[in-house]
Scaffold this motif. Structure first.
Motif, PDB file in Angstrom:
ATOM      1  N   ALA A   4      63.173  -7.169 -36.504  1.00 38.45           N
ATOM      2  CA  ALA A   4      62.010  -7.700 -37.064  1.00 38.45           C
ATOM      3  C   ALA A   4      61.792  -9.093 -36.686  1.00 38.45           C
ATOM      4  CB  ALA A   4      61.860  -7.448 -38.635  1.00 38.45           C
TER       5      ALA A   4
ATOM      6  N   ALA B 110      58.789 -10.825 -34.578  1.00 36.14           N
ATOM      7  CA  ALA B 110      57.705 -11.813 -35.100  1.00 36.14           C
ATOM      8  C   ALA B 110      57.789 -13.111 -34.366  1.00 36.14           C
ATOM      9  CB  ALA B 110      58.157 -11.872 -36.465  1.00 36.14           C
TER      10      ALA B 110
ATOM     11  N   THR C 183      56.780 -18.265 -41.760  1.00 40.42           N
ATOM     12  CA  THR C 183      56.583 -16.808 -41.865  1.00 40.42           C
ATOM     13  C   THR C 183      58.107 -15.925 -41.487  1.00 40.42           C
ATOM     14  OG1 THR C 183      54.555 -17.193 -41.234  1.00 40.42           O
ATOM     15  CG2 THR C 183      55.441 -14.915 -40.883  1.00 40.42           C
TER      16      THR C 183
ATOM     17  N   LEU D 283      60.057 -13.258 -43.686  1.00 47.33           N
ATOM     18  CA  LEU D 283      60.324 -11.834 -43.307  1.00 47.33           C
ATOM     19  C   LEU D 283      61.666 -11.416 -43.388  1.00 47.33           C
ATOM     20  CD1 LEU D 283      57.729 -11.552 -40.507  1.00 47.33           C
ATOM     21  CD2 LEU D 283      57.348 -11.079 -42.897  1.00 47.33           C
TER      22      LEU D 283
ATOM     23  N   LYS E 140      63.728  -8.672 -45.365  1.00 48.50           N
ATOM     24  CA  LYS E 140      62.767  -7.507 -45.477  1.00 48.50           C
ATOM     25  C   LYS E 140      63.423  -6.046 -45.928  1.00 48.50           C
ATOM     26  CE  LYS E 140      62.935  -5.219 -41.298  1.00 48.50           C
ATOM     27  NZ  LYS E 140      62.932  -4.271 -41.255  1.00 48.50           N
TER      28      LYS E 140
ATOM     29  N   ASN F 215      58.565 -17.957 -47.954  1.00 48.92           N
ATOM     30  CA  ASN F 215      57.740 -17.784 -49.101  1.00 48.92           C
ATOM     31  C   ASN F 215      57.832 -16.503 -50.012  1.00 48.92           C
ATOM     32  OD1 ASN F 215      55.151 -16.458 -50.222  1.00 48.92           O
ATOM     33  ND2 ASN F 215      54.416 -18.457 -49.748  1.00 48.92           N
TER      34      ASN F 215
ATOM     35  N   LEU G 151      55.189 -13.565 -49.676  1.00 51.15           N
ATOM     36  CA  LEU G 151      55.046 -12.857 -48.398  1.00 51.15           C
ATOM     37  C   LEU G 151      56.062 -11.924 -48.343  1.00 51.15           C
ATOM     38  CD1 LEU G 151      53.755 -12.294 -45.787  1.00 51.15           C
ATOM     39  CD2 LEU G 151      54.703 -14.552 -44.809  1.00 51.15           C
TER      40      LEU G 151
ATOM     41  N   LEU H 205      57.822 -10.567 -50.502  1.00 49.30           N
ATOM     42  CA  LEU H 205      57.358  -9.310 -51.439  1.00 49.30           C
ATOM     43  C   LEU H 205      56.432  -8.085 -50.697  1.00 49.30           C
ATOM     44  CD1 LEU H 205      57.868 -10.744 -54.762  1.00 49.30           C
ATOM     45  CD2 LEU H 205      59.571  -9.258 -53.969  1.00 49.30           C
ATOM     46  N   GLY H 206      55.515  -8.790 -50.217  1.00 50.58           N
ATOM     47  CA  GLY H 206      54.631  -8.043 -49.220  1.00 50.58           C
ATOM     48  C   GLY H 206      55.326  -7.168 -48.188  1.00 50.58           C
ATOM     49  N   ALA H 207      56.078  -7.915 -47.546  1.00 48.33           N
ATOM     50  CA  ALA H 207      56.973  -7.577 -46.449  1.00 48.33           C
ATOM     51  C   ALA H 207      57.831  -6.441 -46.946  1.00 48.33           C
ATOM     52  CB  ALA H 207      57.842  -8.651 -45.595  1.00 48.33           C
TER      53      ALA H 207
ATOM     54  N   THR I  66      57.942  -2.541 -45.262  1.00 47.20           N
ATOM     55  CA  THR I  66      59.261  -2.032 -44.864  1.00 47.20           C
ATOM     56  C   THR I  66      59.414  -0.697 -45.498  1.00 47.20           C
ATOM     57  OG1 THR I  66      59.785  -4.451 -44.326  1.00 47.20           O
ATOM     58  CG2 THR I  66      61.560  -2.579 -44.224  1.00 47.20           C
TER      59      THR I  66
END
Lengths: 237, 117
Positions: free
Chosen positions: A116, A120, A129, A133, A136, A153, A156, A158-160, A164
Motif C-alpha cells: 500500500a 501511495a 498521508t 496509511l 491500515k 493523521n 485519515l 481510520l478512514g483507510a 481496507t
C-alpha cells in the motif's frame, strides 16, 4: 440547525456529544438488523454517516464535538488493554500451529504495509498521508497508537481502515474461490491479518473456526506491527 | 461489582504500559504494552478471572462506537486531502488485493509443508 445560544449551552458539557454518538450508533445497529446485515456495509460506516449527518444538522462543529466525545475516546486505552484477554484465550491455537504462523505472519503483515505504501508513494502521496496509511491493516485501537507514534493523521487512518476492511472481505472470498481454498483456518487467518476487526466479524459469519483464526490473525498483526513499525519508521524516514 | 474490579486491572495494566513507555522511550503505545502485560498476567494466573472478563467483554463489544468520533473526522478532511484521494483509494484497494493473495498463498503452502513434515 440549533440556535447559537442553545448550541452553546448544550456544548458546555460533553453529554450532548456523547448522546449524539450513542444515538447514531444504536440507530445504525437497529437499521442494519432490518437490512439483514449486508457484508459490504459495516456498522461503523453507517453509524459514522448518521453521526456526520447529525453534526451537520445541529450545526455543531467538529472540534467542539471531538472535545465532548473525549469522554468516550478515553476508553480506547483500557479497551486496547482488554484485547489481551482474547489474545490469551488464543494462545493454545498459536502453540498448535506456531511454525506456519511464525513464517506467514511477519511476511504478511509487512507486505500489507509495503504494497500500500509503495503504491501511495509512487502516486505522489505526501509523507503525512503515507504515515497515516501505514497501519491500515491493524485493528483500530492499536492502529491509532501507531499513527500517533509515526506522525500520521488518526482520522485519515481510520478512514483507510474501513476501506481496507471492506476490500479485504471482498478479496478474500474472491481469492479463496479462485485458489480453491476451503480450509476455514486459512480463510479466517487471511481475513484477520488483512481485514482487522471488520474481517474478523465476517469470519465469525463463516464459522467459529474461521472466526477464531481471524481473531488470531488480527491480534498477531496488531502486536507485530505495533512493536516493529514505529521502530522501522525511525530507521527509514 | 466485579466489573469495576476488572476495570481497575485494565487501568493498572495501561498505567504500567505508560511507565514502561516513559522510562524506556520505546516507540510503542501504552495500550499495546498494557495488552501484552494483561495477556502475560492471565497466562501466569492460568485463566481469566470473572472480574476481568466482566470489564473486558463490554469494552471490546463497544470498540466500534469508541472509534466513531475519530472516523467522523475523515468526513471533515475531504478538502484538506484534495488531489490525493485517488492515490489513497488505489493504494488501499490494490495494496489489499496483493496482500490478501500473499497471505492465502503463503499460508496454504506452509500448512501443507507442516502437515507433510
Amino acid at each position: 440547525m440549533l440556535g447559537e445560544a442553545l448550541l452553546q449551552r448544550l456544548s458546555a458539557t460533553p453529554l450532548f456529544a456523547v448522546a449524539l454518538t450513542l444515538t447514531a450508533y444504536l440507530v445504525a445497529m437497529a437499521l442494519l438488523k432490518r437490512l439483514g446485515r449486508p457484508p459490504w456495509l459495516p456498522a461503523i460506516v453507517l453509524a459514522t454517516a448518521l453521526l456526520v449527518g447529525a453534526l451537520v444538522l445541529t450545526g455543531m462543529d467538529y472540534t467542539t464535538y471531538q472535545e465532548g466525545a473525549r469522554w468516550l475516546t478515553v476508553l480506547l486505552g483500557p479497551a486496547t488493554v482488554a484485547l489481551g484477554m482474547p489474545l490469551y484465550q488464543l494462545l493454545p491455537r498459536i502453540r498448535q500451529l506456531w511454525r506456519p504462523l511464525a513464517v506467514c505472519l511477519p511476511i504478511s503483515a509487512t507486505m500489507a504495509i509495503v504494497y500500500a505504501l509503495g503504491i501511495a508513494w509512487l502516486m505522489g502521496a505526501t509523507p503525512e498521508t503515507i504515515a497515516s496509511l501505514a497501519a491500515k491493516s491493524v485493528t483500530a485501537p492499536i492502529a491509532m497508537g501507531i499513527a500517533e507514534q509515526i506522525g500520521g493523521n488518526v482520522s485519515l487512518l481510520l478512514g483507510a481502515l474501513l476501506v481496507t476492511g471492506v476490500a479485504a472481505i471482498g478479496f478474500v472470498s474472491l481469492a479463496a474461490r479462485q485458489m480453491n481454498i476451503t480450509d476455514e483456518r486459512i480463510i479466517g487467518f487471511a481475513l484477520g491479518v488483512n481485514g482487522h476487526a471488520l474481517g474478523t466479524v465476517r469470519a465469525f459469519e463463516i464459522g467459529p473456526t474461521a472466526g477464531a483464526f481471524a481473531s488470531l490473525g488480527m491480534s498477531l498483526t496488531g502486536t507485530f506491527t505495533a512493536l516493529l513499525l514505529p521502530l522501522a519508521w525511525r530507521l527509514v524516514v | 461489582m466485579p466489573a469495576l474490579n476488572g476495570f481497575l486491572w485494565l487501568l493498572l495494566c495501561w498505567l504500567a504500559g505508560e511507565l514502561i513507555v516513559h522510562y524506556t522511550g520505546i516507540p510503542v503505545s501504552s495500550g499495546v504494552i498494557g495488552m501484552l502485560l494483561l495477556c502475560g498476567a492471565l497466562a501466569i494466573n492460568g485463566g481469566v478471572p470473572e472480574s476481568v472478563a466482566a470489564a473486558a467483554q463490554p469494552l471490546i463489544a463497544m470498540l466500534a462506537m469508541l472509534i466513531m468520533p475519530g472516523v467522523t473526522g475523515v468526513f471533515f478532511m475531504i478538502d484538506q486531502l484534495a488531489g490525493q484521494w485517488t492515490a489513497i483509494i488505489i493504494s488501499l484497494i490494490i495494496g489489499t488485493l496483493f496482500s490478501v493473495f500473499t497471505t492465502l498463498w503463503l499460508l496454504q503452502r506452509l500448512m501443507r509443508d507442516d502437515h507433510a513434515g
